[in-house]
Design an enzyme around this catalytic site. Structure first.
Site, short mmCIF file in Angstrom:
data_model
loop_
_atom_site.label_atom_id
_atom_site.label_comp_id
_atom_site.label_asym_id
_atom_site.label_seq_id
_atom_site.Cartn_x
_atom_site.Cartn_y
_atom_site.Cartn_z
N GLU A 11 5.51 -8.99 -12.99
CA GLU A 11 4.55 -9.93 -13.58
C GLU A 11 5.15 -10.65 -14.78
O GLU A 11 4.89 -11.84 -15.00
CB GLU A 11 3.27 -9.20 -13.97
CG GLU A 11 2.15 -10.11 -14.45
CD GLU A 11 0.84 -9.37 -14.64
OE1 GLU A 11 0.00 -9.41 -13.73
OE2 GLU A 11 0.67 -8.73 -15.71
N ALA A 24 0.87 -1.19 0.00
CA ALA A 24 0.00 0.00 0.00
C ALA A 24 0.90 1.23 0.00
O ALA A 24 1.12 1.87 1.03
CB ALA A 24 -0.92 -0.01 1.22
N HIS A 33 -4.90 -15.10 -15.29
CA HIS A 33 -5.37 -13.73 -15.46
C HIS A 33 -6.74 -13.73 -16.14
O HIS A 33 -6.94 -14.40 -17.16
CB HIS A 33 -4.37 -12.95 -16.30
CG HIS A 33 -4.51 -11.47 -16.22
ND1 HIS A 33 -5.61 -10.80 -16.73
CD2 HIS A 33 -3.71 -10.51 -15.68
CE1 HIS A 33 -5.47 -9.50 -16.52
NE2 HIS A 33 -4.33 -9.30 -15.88
N PRO A 34 -7.70 -12.97 -15.59
CA PRO A 34 -9.06 -12.98 -16.16
C PRO A 34 -9.15 -12.34 -17.54
O PRO A 34 -10.11 -12.58 -18.28
CB PRO A 34 -9.87 -12.17 -15.15
CG PRO A 34 -8.87 -11.25 -14.52
CD PRO A 34 -7.62 -12.07 -14.43
N GLY A 42 2.06 5.00 -1.63
CA GLY A 42 1.48 6.18 -2.27
C GLY A 42 -0.02 6.21 -2.09
O GLY A 42 -0.56 5.88 -1.03
N LYS A 43 -0.73 6.55 -3.15
CA LYS A 43 -2.19 6.67 -3.07
C LYS A 43 -2.89 5.31 -2.99
O LYS A 43 -4.10 5.26 -2.75
CB LYS A 43 -2.70 7.48 -4.26
CG LYS A 43 -2.26 8.94 -4.22
CD LYS A 43 -2.86 9.75 -5.36
CE LYS A 43 -2.43 11.21 -5.28
NZ LYS A 43 -2.98 12.02 -6.38
N ASP A 85 -5.23 -3.19 -4.28
CA ASP A 85 -6.39 -2.57 -4.93
C ASP A 85 -7.40 -3.63 -5.35
O ASP A 85 -7.91 -3.65 -6.47
CB ASP A 85 -5.95 -1.71 -6.13
CG ASP A 85 -5.07 -2.46 -7.11
OD1 ASP A 85 -4.50 -3.50 -6.74
OD2 ASP A 85 -4.97 -2.01 -8.27
N TYR A 93 -7.09 -12.75 -20.16
CA TYR A 93 -6.44 -13.42 -21.29
C TYR A 93 -6.68 -14.92 -21.36
O TYR A 93 -6.14 -15.58 -22.24
CB TYR A 93 -4.92 -13.17 -21.21
CG TYR A 93 -4.55 -11.72 -21.18
CD1 TYR A 93 -4.53 -10.96 -22.34
CD2 TYR A 93 -4.23 -11.09 -19.98
CE1 TYR A 93 -4.22 -9.61 -22.31
CE2 TYR A 93 -3.92 -9.72 -19.94
CZ TYR A 93 -3.91 -9.00 -21.11
OH TYR A 93 -3.61 -7.66 -21.08
#
Length: 359
Positions: free
Chosen positions: A308, A127, A238-239, A129-130, A218, A241
């Site tokens: 990744e 977590a 991965h959803p 930065g923003k 996130d 691909y």
């Protein structure tokens, strides 16, 4: 005279019997010692001359070697696997790893098997930065769905430790905060995750933790994520691909990079936002990916999707022992495909221009 002969023969037989017992006990002891020593010998994983294979764990990180590791020859070509076939789902990979979908496991049975083992599961989340704005939702939903009823230690890496929310956690579950520096490039934050997870394992976890999962902040949980996900080396498809041809996967395509995968190679495109497994296996993964990333950086190469890309390169050669379906990291902006019966974990909708410092 006859009595003396009987006594003599009896003594001889006793000596022979003692000799046999001594030989058997000593041999058994040697076998036990040899297996204990074998367990401490690192497995030779130098399978690919194009990759940097780092030194094995430091002596204090006394990991057990696992002969079940599935390492395949580099650049071996074969038909692309799939986790869907028409309107049906595929529940096993070509290397016989289970693909976990809703309906393929019994949660009560699995929990009853693992609970007596008294296992500890670590989870890492960044977590920085923003991205701190997503942390509360992640932690609160994890309490509801992530290994409920098991001992879980969540490690939050952040540059804003005072902003970490106080979330009530069940007995046996803990939240630990580790301070990290800020960065002006989100790519650098992404790239350094492997290094930080490796260091955490070596400094903190190697004596106390059985499994570890590395998850994106996130994101949030919607349904059970539990013992069905445990395995030696665990990847999430991965959803975006899983229905595509592998030539369309966003692998690193430059041969100069150590994350390179050719258009006709690869199995699935795996998420960098969710992976895990046994502690020693994830340690080797993070250490190798970090070494390859740093070797690329010395040649001014940054893989297309940072850690990744290196994760996918590693998982192509070192086959995961369990593959989690896209139920385990869906994308909130996507409608559910027919084969998705339940969404367990998903990336939330966000504006990257607002949260990434250099977009």
């Amino acid at each position: 005279m006859h009595l003396l002969n009987v006594k003599f023969v009896t003594v001889i037989l006793l000596l022979i019997l003692l000799g046999v017992l001594y030989s058997y006990i000593f041999r058994a002891y040697r076998i036990v010692v040899s297996f204990e020593q074998k367990d401490k010998i690192p497995v030779d994983r130098a399978h690919d001359s194009s990759l940097v294979v780092p030194d094995q764990p430091a002596p204090h990180a006394d990991f057990r070697a696992h002969d079940s590791s599935l390492v395949v020859p580099d650049h071996l070509q074969y038909e692309q696997p799939s986790i869907v076939k028409g309107n049906d789902v595929v529940t096993v990979t070509p290397w016989l790893a289970p693909v976990v979908w809703e309906g393929t496991f019994n949660p009560v049975l699995l929990d009853s098997i693992y609970r007596p083992k008294n296992i500890t599961i670590a989870a890492t989340v960044f977590a920085v930065g923003k991205y701190i704005m997503f942390l509360r939702n992640f932690l609160e939903t994890a309490e509801q769905h992530f290994f409920v009823g098991f001992r879980v230690h969540v490690y939050v890496f952040t540059d804003q430790p005072k902003e970490v929310p106080m979330v009530k956690m069940a007995a046996g579950r803990q939240l630990m905060v580790r301070s990290v520096p800020s960065s002006k490039r989100w790519q650098e934050i992404s790239a350094r995750r492997m290094e930080m997870i490796q260091t955490l394992i070596e400094e903190k976890l190697f004596k106390s933790t059985d499994y570890i999962f590395c998850l994106d902040v996130d994101s949030k949980f919607h349904g059970r994520w539990g013992t069905e996900s445990l395995g030696r080396l665990v990847a999430v498809v991965h959803p975006g691909y899983y229905r595509d041809k592998r030539s369309r996967f966003p692998y690193e395509r430059r041969p100069a990079s150590r994350a390179y995968i050719a258009p006709e190679e690869g199995d699935f495109y795996y998420c960098g936002g969710a992976f895990g497994g046994l502690l020693q296996e994830v340690h080797l993964l993070t250490k190798t990916c970090r070494a390859n990333f740093e070797a690329d950086a010395q040649e001014d190469i940054e893989a297309a999707w940072q850690e990744e890309s290196h994760l996918n390169r590693y998982m192509w050669t070192n086959k995961p022992s369990k593959v989690l379906s896209p139920e385990y990291l869906w994308q909130d902006f996507k409608a559910k495909n027919p084969e998705i019966q339940i969404i367990r974990f998903s990336g939330v909708v966000k504006n990257y221009a607002e949260i990434r410092p250099n977009v």
